[in-house]
Design an enzyme around this catalytic site. Structure first.
Site, mmCIF file in Angstrom:
data_model
loop_
_atom_site.group_PDB
_atom_site.id
_atom_site.type_symbol
_atom_site.label_atom_id
_atom_site.label_comp_id
_atom_site.label_asym_id
_atom_site.label_seq_id
_atom_site.Cartn_x
_atom_site.Cartn_y
_atom_site.Cartn_z
ATOM 1 N N ARG A 27 35.410 44.774 31.004
ATOM 2 C CA ARG A 27 35.433 44.589 32.457
ATOM 3 C C ARG A 27 34.328 43.647 32.929
ATOM 4 O O ARG A 27 33.764 43.814 34.006
ATOM 5 C CB ARG A 27 35.319 45.923 33.204
ATOM 6 N N ARG A 31 33.952 44.324 39.569
ATOM 7 C CA ARG A 31 33.380 44.617 40.877
ATOM 8 C C ARG A 31 31.860 44.619 40.922
ATOM 9 O O ARG A 31 31.280 44.605 42.009
ATOM 10 C CB ARG A 31 33.914 45.964 41.379
ATOM 11 N N ARG A 40 38.218 38.690 45.262
ATOM 12 C CA ARG A 40 39.163 39.795 45.478
ATOM 13 C C ARG A 40 39.508 39.928 46.956
ATOM 14 O O ARG A 40 40.677 40.135 47.318
ATOM 15 C CB ARG A 40 38.536 41.083 44.935
ATOM 16 N N ASP A 77 45.518 43.294 33.982
ATOM 17 C CA ASP A 77 45.505 44.754 33.947
ATOM 18 C C ASP A 77 46.463 45.220 32.867
ATOM 19 O O ASP A 77 47.489 44.570 32.627
ATOM 20 C CB ASP A 77 45.915 45.330 35.304
ATOM 21 N N TYR A 154 50.547 56.583 31.741
ATOM 22 C CA TYR A 154 50.631 56.165 33.145
ATOM 23 C C TYR A 154 52.073 56.159 33.651
ATOM 24 O O TYR A 154 52.351 56.553 34.783
ATOM 25 C CB TYR A 154 50.029 54.770 33.314
#
Length: 355
Positions: A27, A31, A40, A77, A154
């Site tokens: 990652r 963020r 973003r 992703d 998921y």
């Protein structure tokens, strides 16, 4: 073909000599970087950011402008594959991923297509091509996908879960149906990774985020089995070089030996594994990636350097080590703490290498 100026990562993954231990961060485009947050916001949504090649390229390159990292990793992703299977992926702020059409019965499984990577996931392939052009040989590009078991979790749960009741209910109650789901998902992941390699990915990684929730026997049957099949079917050479494959099961430290037998080139380690013991167990077969606790980056600079030194000393002399965190970097981390870690890895690892 533009020559690769920094090939530390690829050499280390193949256990070839390097001058210093390479480092990248799970990652690393994320963020914790203010420039990522600005891009973003400009994109308007996480999905828009993933699906716009120019923006995905922009955020992939952002950490390389800040830190002397040894690899870029494609910004995307793991859930793009099930989204391309028609499940309707969305991300709600603060809630994580959600599928509008989760897989709950045999009819749902039978309707699932194997996505065509260039048609259904063309935005990812265009991002790969664009990133390679912009990198211009600076460092290699890592492509990735989620493992079939993780994606199926998921897909069946409909999003993130704490109990995994639906997917484990399927595992224990309808194992044949779960195998059909895993088979079609594995075909999709194989095609997706091979398309990334054809588009320019120079190494690939399989993220098995939820493999560690399984019993040992279920891990072998429902997770590792399908990753082994994928590894066997991947294109392992491109542009005159080997394309290394990294396998990472979070919580999978007990199963390193069987993971190493899949034919992968490297195993990712989470922070619960002693890297010296891991090297003694499987270091003759595969390279190792990891495994600093992400929370160590909350510490003062002196402690970060100390923790980096501990990991490096644990692996010891020689190649076959890629430094990384044991899982993804936290959004709250100060980028300056990352700089301390990256610089420490390059500085403190040099004495461990003869080249």
């Amino acid at each position: 073909m533009i020559p690769l100026r920094n090939d530390r990562l690829l050499r280390a993954l193949l256990r070839q000599p390097v001058d210093a231990t390479p480092i990248w961060i799970m990652r690393q485009a994320g963020r914790y970087l203010p420039e990522y947050r600005a891009t973003r916001a400009r994109a308007g949504s996480f999905m828009k950011l993933c699906q716009t090649p120019e923006l995905a390229c922009e955020v992939t390159l952002q950490p390389l402008e800040r830190f002397p990292l040894d690899a870029a990793i494609l910004f995307s992703d793991i859930l793009t594959v099930p989204d391309a299977m028609g499940l309707g992926l969305s991300f709600a702020e603060g809630e994580g991923p959600r599928f509008a059409h989760p897989v709950r019965c045999a009819n749902d499984v039978e309707k699932l297509p194997v996505p065509d990577p260039e048609q259904d996931l063309g935005y990812v392939m265009e991002a790969v091509r664009m990133i390679r052009r912009e990198l211009a040989g600076r460092v290699p590009l890592i492509g990735f996908a989620g493992s079939p078991w993780t994606l199926a979790t998921y897909m069946v749960e409909g999003g993130a879960s704490k109990e995994y009741a639906r997917i484990k209910g399927l595992l224990y109650g309808q194992p044949a149906l779960l195998h059909r789901l895993l088979e079609v998902t594995a075909r999709g992941v194989t095609a997706y990774l091979n398309a990334q390699i054809a588009a320019g990915a120079q190494a690939v990684m399989l993220f098995d985020t939820w493999g560690g929730i399984l019993t040992p026997q279920d891990y072998q049957e429902f997770s590792l089995r399908y990753m082994r099949n994928i590894v066997a079917e991947l294109q392992r050479e491109s542009e005159g070089r080997t394309v290394p494959v990294i396998l990472f099961t979070k919580g999978g430290g007990a199963w390193l030996e069987t993971m190493a037998e899949t034919g992968c080139d490297a195993l990712g380690l989470d922070w619960t594994v002693n890297i010296r013991e891991a090297k003694n167990r499987v270091g003759r077969q595969v390279a190792l990636q990891g495994n600093l606790d992400p929370c160590a980056l909350y510490a003062p600079a002196s402690r970060i350097r100390q923790e980096v030194a501990t990991v490096l000393a644990g692996f010891g002399p020689g190649s076959g080590h890629v430094f990384n965190l044991g899982h993804g970097i936290h959004p709250q981390i100060d980028p300056e703490q990352v700089r301390v870690m990256v610089d420490a890895v390059h500085e403190l690892s040099a004495p461990y290498h003869d080249e």
